[in-house]
Design a protein around this motif. Structure first.
Motif, PDB file in Angstrom:
ATOM      1  N   GLY A 117      36.153  95.389 -25.598  1.00 48.98           N
ATOM      2  CA  GLY A 117      37.178  94.384 -25.834  1.00 48.98           C
ATOM      3  C   GLY A 117      36.934  93.109 -25.041  1.00 48.98           C
ATOM      4  N   LEU A 118      36.541  93.241 -23.787  1.00 48.51           N
ATOM      5  CA  LEU A 118      36.276  92.069 -22.958  1.00 48.51           C
ATOM      6  C   LEU A 118      35.081  91.278 -23.475  1.00 48.51           C
ATOM      7  CD1 LEU A 118      36.952  93.676 -19.477  1.00 48.51           C
ATOM      8  CD2 LEU A 118      38.282  91.831 -20.538  1.00 48.51           C
ATOM      9  N   LEU A 119      34.053  91.970 -23.964  1.00 49.75           N
ATOM     10  CA  LEU A 119      32.909  91.267 -24.549  1.00 49.75           C
ATOM     11  C   LEU A 119      33.339  90.455 -25.774  1.00 49.75           C
ATOM     12  CD1 LEU A 119      30.165  94.041 -24.310  1.00 49.75           C
ATOM     13  CD2 LEU A 119      30.195  91.866 -23.068  1.00 49.75           C
ATOM     14  N   ALA A 120      34.235  91.024 -26.588  1.00 55.41           N
ATOM     15  CA  ALA A 120      34.724  90.302 -27.761  1.00 55.41           C
ATOM     16  C   ALA A 120      35.544  89.083 -27.350  1.00 55.41           C
ATOM     17  CB  ALA A 120      35.557  91.238 -28.643  1.00 55.41           C
ATOM     18  N   LEU A 121      36.355  89.216 -26.301  1.00 58.36           N
ATOM     19  CA  LEU A 121      37.151  88.076 -25.837  1.00 58.36           C
ATOM     20  C   LEU A 121      36.267  86.971 -25.268  1.00 58.36           C
ATOM     21  CD1 LEU A 121      40.296  89.694 -24.168  1.00 58.36           C
ATOM     22  CD2 LEU A 121      40.036  88.763 -26.477  1.00 58.36           C
ATOM     23  N   ARG A 122      35.174  87.350 -24.623  1.00 61.42           N
ATOM     24  CA  ARG A 122      34.247  86.336 -24.119  1.00 61.42           C
ATOM     25  C   ARG A 122      33.697  85.502 -25.269  1.00 61.42           C
ATOM     26  NH1 ARG A 122      29.048  85.637 -24.178  1.00 61.42           N
ATOM     27  NH2 ARG A 122      28.064  84.301 -22.587  1.00 61.42           N
ATOM     28  N   GLU A 123      33.405  86.138 -26.398  1.00 63.68           N
ATOM     29  CA  GLU A 123      32.945  85.399 -27.570  1.00 63.68           C
ATOM     30  C   GLU A 123      34.069  84.546 -28.149  1.00 63.68           C
ATOM     31  OE1 GLU A 123      29.810  85.126 -28.682  1.00 63.68           O
ATOM     32  OE2 GLU A 123      29.384  86.263 -26.844  1.00 63.68           O
ATOM     33  N   LEU A 124      35.245  85.123 -28.276  1.00 64.70           N
ATOM     34  CA  LEU A 124      36.363  84.406 -28.896  1.00 64.70           C
ATOM     35  C   LEU A 124      36.777  83.180 -28.097  1.00 64.70           C
ATOM     36  CD1 LEU A 124      38.511  84.323 -31.143  1.00 64.70           C
ATOM     37  CD2 LEU A 124      39.954  85.763 -29.677  1.00 64.70           C
ATOM     38  N   THR A 125      36.739  83.275 -26.758  1.00 71.90           N
ATOM     39  CA  THR A 125      37.235  82.177 -25.933  1.00 71.90           C
ATOM     40  C   THR A 125      36.372  80.919 -26.068  1.00 71.90           C
ATOM     41  OG1 THR A 125      38.376  81.825 -23.827  1.00 71.90           O
ATOM     42  CG2 THR A 125      36.048  82.454 -23.705  1.00 71.90           C
ATOM     43  N   PHE A 132      45.543  84.446 -23.166  1.00 68.10           N
ATOM     44  CA  PHE A 132      46.673  85.355 -23.374  1.00 68.10           C
ATOM     45  C   PHE A 132      46.176  86.776 -23.639  1.00 68.10           C
ATOM     46  CE2 PHE A 132      48.072  81.218 -25.339  1.00 68.10           C
ATOM     47  CZ  PHE A 132      48.753  80.790 -24.208  1.00 68.10           C
ATOM     48  N   ALA A 133      45.091  86.889 -24.407  1.00 67.02           N
ATOM     49  CA  ALA A 133      44.603  88.201 -24.826  1.00 67.02           C
ATOM     50  C   ALA A 133      44.026  89.009 -23.674  1.00 67.02           C
ATOM     51  CB  ALA A 133      43.558  88.034 -25.925  1.00 67.02           C
ATOM     52  N   VAL A 134      43.575  88.358 -22.607  1.00 67.48           N
ATOM     53  CA  VAL A 134      42.986  89.112 -21.498  1.00 67.48           C
ATOM     54  C   VAL A 134      44.056  89.727 -20.596  1.00 67.48           C
ATOM     55  CG1 VAL A 134      42.807  87.278 -19.735  1.00 67.48           C
ATOM     56  CG2 VAL A 134      41.029  89.055 -19.890  1.00 67.48           C
ATOM     57  N   ARG A 135      45.302  89.275 -20.716  1.00 71.71           N
ATOM     58  CA  ARG A 135      46.353  89.759 -19.812  1.00 71.71           C
ATOM     59  C   ARG A 135      46.578  91.272 -19.913  1.00 71.71           C
ATOM     60  NH1 ARG A 135      47.277  85.699 -16.225  1.00 71.71           N
ATOM     61  NH2 ARG A 135      49.498  86.163 -15.988  1.00 71.71           N
ATOM     62  N   PRO A 136      46.644  91.859 -21.116  1.00 82.72           N
ATOM     63  CA  PRO A 136      46.803  93.319 -21.165  1.00 82.72           C
ATOM     64  C   PRO A 136      45.646  94.073 -20.498  1.00 82.72           C
ATOM     65  CG  PRO A 136      47.359  92.347 -23.283  1.00 82.72           C
ATOM     66  CD  PRO A 136      46.738  91.261 -22.463  1.00 82.72           C
ATOM     67  N   PHE A 137      44.452  93.507 -20.538  1.00 83.63           N
ATOM     68  CA  PHE A 137      43.317  94.149 -19.863  1.00 83.63           C
ATOM     69  C   PHE A 137      43.522  94.123 -18.344  1.00 83.63           C
ATOM     70  CE2 PHE A 137      41.656  93.105 -24.011  1.00 83.63           C
ATOM     71  CZ  PHE A 137      40.831  94.175 -24.320  1.00 83.63           C
ATOM     72  N   LEU A 138      44.083  93.022 -17.821  1.00 82.20           N
ATOM     73  CA  LEU A 138      44.379  92.963 -16.392  1.00 82.20           C
ATOM     74  C   LEU A 138      45.474  93.957 -16.017  1.00 82.20           C
ATOM     75  CD1 LEU A 138      44.232  89.108 -15.828  1.00 82.20           C
ATOM     76  CD2 LEU A 138      42.840  90.795 -14.609  1.00 82.20           C
ATOM     77  N   LEU A 139      46.432  94.149 -16.908  1.00 82.68           N
ATOM     78  CA  LEU A 139      47.502  95.098 -16.632  1.00 82.68           C
ATOM     79  C   LEU A 139      47.002  96.540 -16.649  1.00 82.68           C
ATOM     80  CD1 LEU A 139      50.421  93.545 -18.728  1.00 82.68           C
ATOM     81  CD2 LEU A 139      50.251  93.633 -16.251  1.00 82.68           C
ATOM     82  N   ASN A 140      46.147  96.862 -17.598  1.00 85.18           N
ATOM     83  CA  ASN A 140      45.738  98.257 -17.817  1.00 85.18           C
ATOM     84  C   ASN A 140      44.394  98.627 -17.206  1.00 85.18           C
ATOM     85  OD1 ASN A 140      48.074  98.732 -19.407  1.00 85.18           O
ATOM     86  ND2 ASN A 140      47.069  97.793 -21.173  1.00 85.18           N
ATOM     87  N   HIS A 141      43.546  97.620 -16.949  1.00 85.40           N
ATOM     88  CA  HIS A 141      42.196  97.886 -16.427  1.00 85.40           C
ATOM     89  C   HIS A 141      41.879  96.817 -15.385  1.00 85.40           C
ATOM     90  CE1 HIS A 141      41.804 100.563 -19.912  1.00 85.40           C
ATOM     91  NE2 HIS A 141      42.231  99.561 -20.642  1.00 85.40           N
TER      92      HIS A 141
END
Length: 378
Positions: A117-125, A132-141
């Protein structure tokens, strides 16, 4: 009348998204996606529109997250090559505001596979911010995500570098709160240290806002940062640190004012006059401050004013407003004037009653006045 901001996420965006996803994966059911995403879209506000489209993506992209993320990545436009993200969907692929629902899809489905998921967000950003999309990753991982953001703070793309700071802000506007970072922001400090002299002003602005977020809960930490990083700083870092200091300067924090050479007590006399003394909601008052120096030397001054707004229960809440930054010459008398609006805004409701106004010089109250606010006449 200006076009409503929410209309940036519209039916045309949905149709173009379906077209590019089908280009990336022939098995994508574009008709089903549109049938789910389009009905009721126009009646929704902006964030709700993004969530509605994300629901349609969840229903129509493959259940295998790695495969779904790969389809999204294939459908993206080429990455932005400079600081600007001022483009949208074209024949080349997906970019711009469609990135919000795409990021939401990744945030929802990527929690089971956070590395992917983080690799996909790096591409999307690099096509639309993933803050906004990285916030749940900070909460859960938390540990995993911070490790990736720290590594990517050296990424060649300014959009990725900026994302690592913006996405990890403790109090990101519109974003989920990361309470762990509000309580203890020190895990992001190495990242900010790496980025505060970034060649991109776009990245440095995010670092300034990140530090200003920290200042709201940990003023001593930001004061210490200034004391360490301001002396001898180049012009670009000085600008960053000034923007990062804005909340604490308005609060009159003595260490922060001292770091900027503004910690000295005002030597002289001050008066404040507010007129008219009675005004209705929707009107204006004029503030006239007079500063008369008694010092044989020039004085560097930050002059703000504090309005104690009456609340619904009759108590009051102070709000600091920016006033003036000036150098007052030896024995000089200076008259300062500002019009203060009392028109209702979305973030403030005005209630009738006596509103105190304090004049604050270098963080210390030096004069006071008041006006009475009444309800607007019908």
């Amino acid at each position: 009348m200006a076009e409503p901001f929410k209309n940036l996420i519209n039916a045309g965006l949905v149709r173009a998204c379906g077209q590019h996803l089908q280009r990336a994966w022939r098995g994508f059911d574009r008709k089903d996606f549109e049938a789910r995403a389009l009905p009721g879209l126009d009646a929704l506000e902006m964030k709700a529109r993004a969530m509605h489209i994300a629901d349609a993506l969840e229903a129509t992209l493959p259940g295998d997250f790695d495969r779904a993320a790969g389809i999204i990545e294939t459908a993206l436009a080429p990455p932005a090559v400079d600081d600007r993200l001022a483009f949208g969907i074209t024949d080349a692929g997906l970019a711009g505001w469609i990135g919000w629902p795409l990021g939401e899809f990744i945030a929802r489905r990527g929690q089971a596979e956070p590395e992917r998921g983080l690799l996909a967000l790096r591409e999307l950003t690099q096509r639309f911010t993933s803050e906004f999309a990285v916030r749940p990753f900070l909460l859960n991982h938390f540990t995993l995500t911070l490790a990736h953001l720290q590594r990517w703070s050296a990424d060649p793309s300014p959009h990725v570098r900026r994302w690592t700071s913006e996405g990890s802000r403790p109090r990101l506007p519109w974003g989920l709160q990361v309470k762990a970072l509000i309580a203890d922001p020190t895990p992001t400090l190495p990242l900010l240290r790496a980025l505060q002299d970034d060649p991109s002003a776009y990245v440095r602005r995010s670092v300034a806002n990140h530090l200003n977020d920290i200042a709201k809960d940990h003023p001593g930490l930001v004061a210490g940062w200034l004391e360490e990083h301001l002396p001898g700083a180049p012009a670009e870092r000085t600008t960053l640190l000034r923007h990062a200091s804005r909340t604490l300067v308005k609060r009159g924090d003595p260490r922060v004012l001292g770091a900027w050479g503004l910690g000295q007590r005002f030597r002289g006399e001050a008066t404040l006059v507010v007129s008219p003394r009675r005004v209705a909601v929707g009107g204006n008052v004029t503030l006239v401050a007079t500063l008369a120096s008694s010092s044989p030397r020039a004085q560097a001054l930050v002059v703000d004013y504090v309005v104690h707004h009456v609340k619904a229960n009759g108590s009051s809440s102070p709000k600091v407003f920016k006033g003036w930054k000036l150098e007052l010459a030896a024995r000089e008398t200076r008259r300062l004037e500002k019009v203060h609006s009392l028109r209702p805004i979305t973030t403030r409701v005005y209630y009738p009653g006596v509103h105190r106004v304090e004049l604050q010089v270098n963080g210390k109250v030096v004069a006071e006045a008041a006006f009475t606010l009444s309800r607007p006449s019908l």
